[in-house]
Design a protein around this motif. Structure first.
Motif, PDB file in Angstrom:
ATOM      1  N   ALA A  31       0.830  -1.212   0.000  1.00 39.47           N
ATOM      2  CA  ALA A  31       0.000   0.000   0.000  1.00 39.47           C
ATOM      3  C   ALA A  31       0.860   1.256   0.000  1.00 39.47           C
ATOM      4  CB  ALA A  31      -0.945  -0.005   1.207  1.00 39.47           C
ATOM      5  N   ALA A  32       1.970   1.230   0.707  1.00 45.90           N
ATOM      6  CA  ALA A  32       2.862   2.403   0.752  1.00 45.90           C
ATOM      7  C   ALA A  32       3.386   2.739  -0.645  1.00 45.90           C
ATOM      8  CB  ALA A  32       4.022   2.162   1.708  1.00 45.90           C
ATOM      9  N   THR A  64       5.754   8.176   6.983  1.00 48.62           N
ATOM     10  CA  THR A  64       6.471   9.180   7.770  1.00 48.62           C
ATOM     11  C   THR A  64       6.491  10.522   7.056  1.00 48.62           C
ATOM     12  OG1 THR A  64       8.620   8.715   6.769  1.00 48.62           O
ATOM     13  CG2 THR A  64       8.000   7.398   8.706  1.00 48.62           C
ATOM     14  N   ASP A  65       6.618  11.577   7.841  1.00 48.92           N
ATOM     15  CA  ASP A  65       6.725  12.920   7.276  1.00 48.92           C
ATOM     16  C   ASP A  65       7.952  13.031   6.379  1.00 48.92           C
ATOM     17  OD1 ASP A  65       4.433  13.816   8.556  1.00 48.92           O
ATOM     18  OD2 ASP A  65       5.532  14.705  10.230  1.00 48.92           O
ATOM     19  N   GLU A  66       9.072  12.454   6.793  1.00 54.23           N
ATOM     20  CA  GLU A  66      10.305  12.554   6.014  1.00 54.23           C
ATOM     21  C   GLU A  66      10.088  12.032   4.592  1.00 54.23           C
ATOM     22  OE1 GLU A  66      11.264  12.677  10.211  1.00 54.23           O
ATOM     23  OE2 GLU A  66      10.171  11.173   9.082  1.00 54.23           O
ATOM     24  N   ARG A  67       9.458  10.883   4.478  1.00 54.73           N
ATOM     25  CA  ARG A  67       9.223  10.300   3.155  1.00 54.73           C
ATOM     26  C   ARG A  67       8.204  11.122   2.360  1.00 54.73           C
ATOM     27  NH1 ARG A  67       9.947   4.665   2.002  1.00 54.73           N
ATOM     28  NH2 ARG A  67       7.701   4.421   1.728  1.00 54.73           N
ATOM     29  N   LEU A  68       7.149  11.568   3.002  1.00 56.93           N
ATOM     30  CA  LEU A  68       6.150  12.376   2.298  1.00 56.93           C
ATOM     31  C   LEU A  68       6.749  13.678   1.793  1.00 56.93           C
ATOM     32  CD1 LEU A  68       2.973  11.844   4.489  1.00 56.93           C
ATOM     33  CD2 LEU A  68       3.408  10.959   2.187  1.00 56.93           C
ATOM     34  N   PHE A  69       7.556  14.316   2.619  1.00 51.76           N
ATOM     35  CA  PHE A  69       8.171  15.585   2.230  1.00 51.76           C
ATOM     36  C   PHE A  69       9.168  15.388   1.089  1.00 51.76           C
ATOM     37  CE2 PHE A  69       7.698  17.066   6.914  1.00 51.76           C
ATOM     38  CZ  PHE A  69       6.357  17.325   6.716  1.00 51.76           C
ATOM     39  N   ALA A  70       9.718  14.178   0.972  1.00 55.03           N
ATOM     40  CA  ALA A  70      10.795  13.927   0.020  1.00 55.03           C
ATOM     41  C   ALA A  70      10.343  13.284  -1.293  1.00 55.03           C
ATOM     42  CB  ALA A  70      11.846  13.038   0.675  1.00 55.03           C
ATOM     43  N   VAL A  71       9.067  12.999  -1.455  1.00 54.79           N
ATOM     44  CA  VAL A  71       8.617  12.305  -2.663  1.00 54.79           C
ATOM     45  C   VAL A  71       9.021  13.050  -3.933  1.00 54.79           C
ATOM     46  CG1 VAL A  71       6.582  11.556  -3.974  1.00 54.79           C
ATOM     47  CG2 VAL A  71       6.763  11.013  -1.563  1.00 54.79           C
ATOM     48  N   ALA A  72       8.884  14.358  -3.951  1.00 56.13           N
ATOM     49  CA  ALA A  72       9.225  15.125  -5.150  1.00 56.13           C
ATOM     50  C   ALA A  72      10.722  15.055  -5.473  1.00 56.13           C
ATOM     51  CB  ALA A  72       8.790  16.584  -4.997  1.00 56.13           C
ATOM     52  N   ALA A  73      11.540  14.761  -4.490  1.00 56.43           N
ATOM     53  CA  ALA A  73      12.990  14.663  -4.686  1.00 56.43           C
ATOM     54  C   ALA A  73      13.490  13.267  -4.321  1.00 56.43           C
ATOM     55  CB  ALA A  73      13.688  15.723  -3.833  1.00 56.43           C
ATOM     56  N   TRP A  74      12.720  12.262  -4.657  1.00 55.67           N
ATOM     57  CA  TRP A  74      13.019  10.891  -4.225  1.00 55.67           C
ATOM     58  C   TRP A  74      14.400  10.397  -4.658  1.00 55.67           C
ATOM     59  CZ3 TRP A  74      13.905   7.245  -7.961  1.00 55.67           C
ATOM     60  CH2 TRP A  74      13.419   7.512  -9.247  1.00 55.67           C
ATOM     61  N   ARG A  75      14.899  10.853  -5.772  1.00 51.69           N
ATOM     62  CA  ARG A  75      16.227  10.408  -6.242  1.00 51.69           C
ATOM     63  C   ARG A  75      17.352  10.886  -5.328  1.00 51.69           C
ATOM     64  NH1 ARG A  75      13.425  11.466 -10.896  1.00 51.69           N
ATOM     65  NH2 ARG A  75      13.444   9.841 -12.481  1.00 51.69           N
ATOM     66  N   GLU A  76      17.152  12.027  -4.688  1.00 53.24           N
ATOM     67  CA  GLU A  76      18.205  12.650  -3.891  1.00 53.24           C
ATOM     68  C   GLU A  76      18.080  12.386  -2.400  1.00 53.24           C
ATOM     69  OE1 GLU A  76      16.395  14.549  -6.244  1.00 53.24           O
ATOM     70  OE2 GLU A  76      17.941  14.229  -7.747  1.00 53.24           O
ATOM     71  N   THR A  81      13.019   2.547  -0.704  1.00 56.05           N
ATOM     72  CA  THR A  81      13.624   1.272  -1.076  1.00 56.05           C
ATOM     73  C   THR A  81      13.877   1.238  -2.581  1.00 56.05           C
ATOM     74  OG1 THR A  81      11.531   0.151  -1.546  1.00 56.05           O
ATOM     75  CG2 THR A  81      12.292   0.129   0.767  1.00 56.05           C
ATOM     76  N   ASP A  82      14.657   0.264  -3.013  1.00 51.37           N
ATOM     77  CA  ASP A  82      14.901   0.118  -4.443  1.00 51.37           C
ATOM     78  C   ASP A  82      13.597  -0.151  -5.189  1.00 51.37           C
ATOM     79  OD1 ASP A  82      17.609   0.575  -4.087  1.00 51.37           O
ATOM     80  OD2 ASP A  82      18.155  -1.554  -4.160  1.00 51.37           O
ATOM     81  N   ALA A  83      12.712  -0.933  -4.611  1.00 48.25           N
ATOM     82  CA  ALA A  83      11.422  -1.224  -5.246  1.00 48.25           C
ATOM     83  C   ALA A  83      10.580   0.045  -5.357  1.00 48.25           C
ATOM     84  CB  ALA A  83      10.673  -2.301  -4.467  1.00 48.25           C
ATOM     85  N   ASP A 107      14.924   0.380 -19.689  1.00 48.50           N
ATOM     86  CA  ASP A 107      15.652   0.319 -18.424  1.00 48.50           C
ATOM     87  C   ASP A 107      14.740   0.651 -17.237  1.00 48.50           C
ATOM     88  OD1 ASP A 107      15.717   3.040 -19.403  1.00 48.50           O
ATOM     89  OD2 ASP A 107      17.294   3.493 -17.951  1.00 48.50           O
ATOM     90  N   ILE A 108      13.801   1.559 -17.428  1.00 47.02           N
ATOM     91  CA  ILE A 108      12.868   1.896 -16.356  1.00 47.02           C
ATOM     92  C   ILE A 108      11.907   0.744 -16.121  1.00 47.02           C
ATOM     93  CG2 ILE A 108      10.927   3.425 -15.735  1.00 47.02           C
ATOM     94  CD1 ILE A 108      12.585   5.723 -16.972  1.00 47.02           C
ATOM     95  N   TRP A 109      11.397   0.157 -17.211  1.00 46.05           N
ATOM     96  CA  TRP A 109      10.490  -0.983 -17.070  1.00 46.05           C
ATOM     97  C   TRP A 109      11.217  -2.166 -16.425  1.00 46.05           C
ATOM     98  CZ3 TRP A 109       5.477  -1.714 -17.126  1.00 46.05           C
ATOM     99  CH2 TRP A 109       5.015  -3.033 -17.107  1.00 46.05           C
ATOM    100  N   GLU A 110      12.419  -2.452 -16.886  1.00 44.11           N
ATOM    101  CA  GLU A 110      13.176  -3.593 -16.367  1.00 44.11           C
ATOM    102  C   GLU A 110      13.529  -3.418 -14.891  1.00 44.11           C
ATOM    103  OE1 GLU A 110      16.341  -3.897 -19.225  1.00 44.11           O
ATOM    104  OE2 GLU A 110      14.932  -4.556 -20.793  1.00 44.11           O
ATOM    105  N   ALA A 111      13.813  -2.200 -14.476  1.00 44.01           N
ATOM    106  CA  ALA A 111      14.086  -1.952 -13.054  1.00 44.01           C
ATOM    107  C   ALA A 111      12.848  -2.270 -12.215  1.00 44.01           C
ATOM    108  CB  ALA A 111      14.523  -0.503 -12.840  1.00 44.01           C
ATOM    109  N   ALA A 112      11.681  -1.876 -12.695  1.00 43.24           N
ATOM    110  CA  ALA A 112      10.452  -2.188 -11.968  1.00 43.24           C
ATOM    111  C   ALA A 112      10.181  -3.690 -11.986  1.00 43.24           C
ATOM    112  CB  ALA A 112       9.273  -1.417 -12.565  1.00 43.24           C
ATOM    113  N   ALA A 113      10.446  -4.329 -13.112  1.00 44.26           N
ATOM    114  CA  ALA A 113      10.200  -5.768 -13.243  1.00 44.26           C
ATOM    115  C   ALA A 113      11.096  -6.598 -12.331  1.00 44.26           C
ATOM    116  CB  ALA A 113      10.372  -6.188 -14.700  1.00 44.26           C
ATOM    117  N   LYS A 114      12.221  -6.037 -11.892  1.00 42.42           N
ATOM    118  CA  LYS A 114      13.090  -6.748 -10.945  1.00 42.42           C
ATOM    119  C   LYS A 114      12.447  -6.851  -9.559  1.00 42.42           C
ATOM    120  CE  LYS A 114      17.471  -5.410 -13.017  1.00 42.42           C
ATOM    121  NZ  LYS A 114      18.697  -4.613 -12.841  1.00 42.42           N
TER     122      LYS A 114
END
Length: 150
Positions: A31-32, A64-76, A81-83, A107-114
């Motif tokens: 769900a997350a 968590t607030d930390e994760r919610l606040f960071a969604v727009a900058a998730w790469r940084e 998690t990797d998933a 590459d984006i599809w294959e990363a998700a498929a992993k």
């Protein structure tokens, strides 16, 4: 800004959406992850009601607030998690279809498929599409986030 119409969805549309919701949420994707995908696509599309409702829903499910606040900058940020990163990357590509010739590169599809099974990938893609559906309706009709959240 005022909404252009009060309720853009008929009862039949709401029934169909509820079936989509049930299908997506029964496929085994955490769900997350679905909450994060919804929030990121809604941020990209500038859908205030969906960003607001998505963040609140995720928070109610224990996000968590930390994760919610960071969604727009998730790469940084180190919070995902990797998933989740693979799902967020897929959400961005599938939302920004016109940004590049190969909208969702291999590459984006294959990363998700992993990280996700075929039924889970189907659910994620369906959830991205459903989120984009809501975003387009809400932005076009200028729906607003409720002012009376408690």
């Amino acid at each position: 800004m005022e909404a252009r119409i009060t309720n853009p969805a008929s009862p039949d549309v709401v029934k169909a959406i509820n079936l989509l919701y049930k299908s997506v949420h029964s496929a085994g994707v955490p769900a997350a992850t679905l909450e994060l995908v919804h929030l990121r696509a809604s941020q990209i599309n500038g859908c205030g009601p969906c960003v607001d409702a998505g963040a609140r829903s995720a928070k109610q499910r224990g996000e968590t607030d930390e994760r919610l606040f960071a969604v727009a900058a998730w790469r940084e940020t180190p919070y995902f998690t990797d998933a989740e990163r693979a799902a967020l990357d897929l959400a961005e590509s599938a939302t920004r279809l016109a940004d590049r010739g190969d909208a969702v590169p291999d590459d984006i599809w294959e990363a998700a498929a992993k990280h996700f099974t075929e039924p889970e990938l189907g659910a994620i893609v369906l959830w991205i599409a459903t989120t984009n559906f809501f975003n387009r309706i809400n932005v076009t009709t200028r729906q607003q986030a409720p002012q009376n959240w408690g």
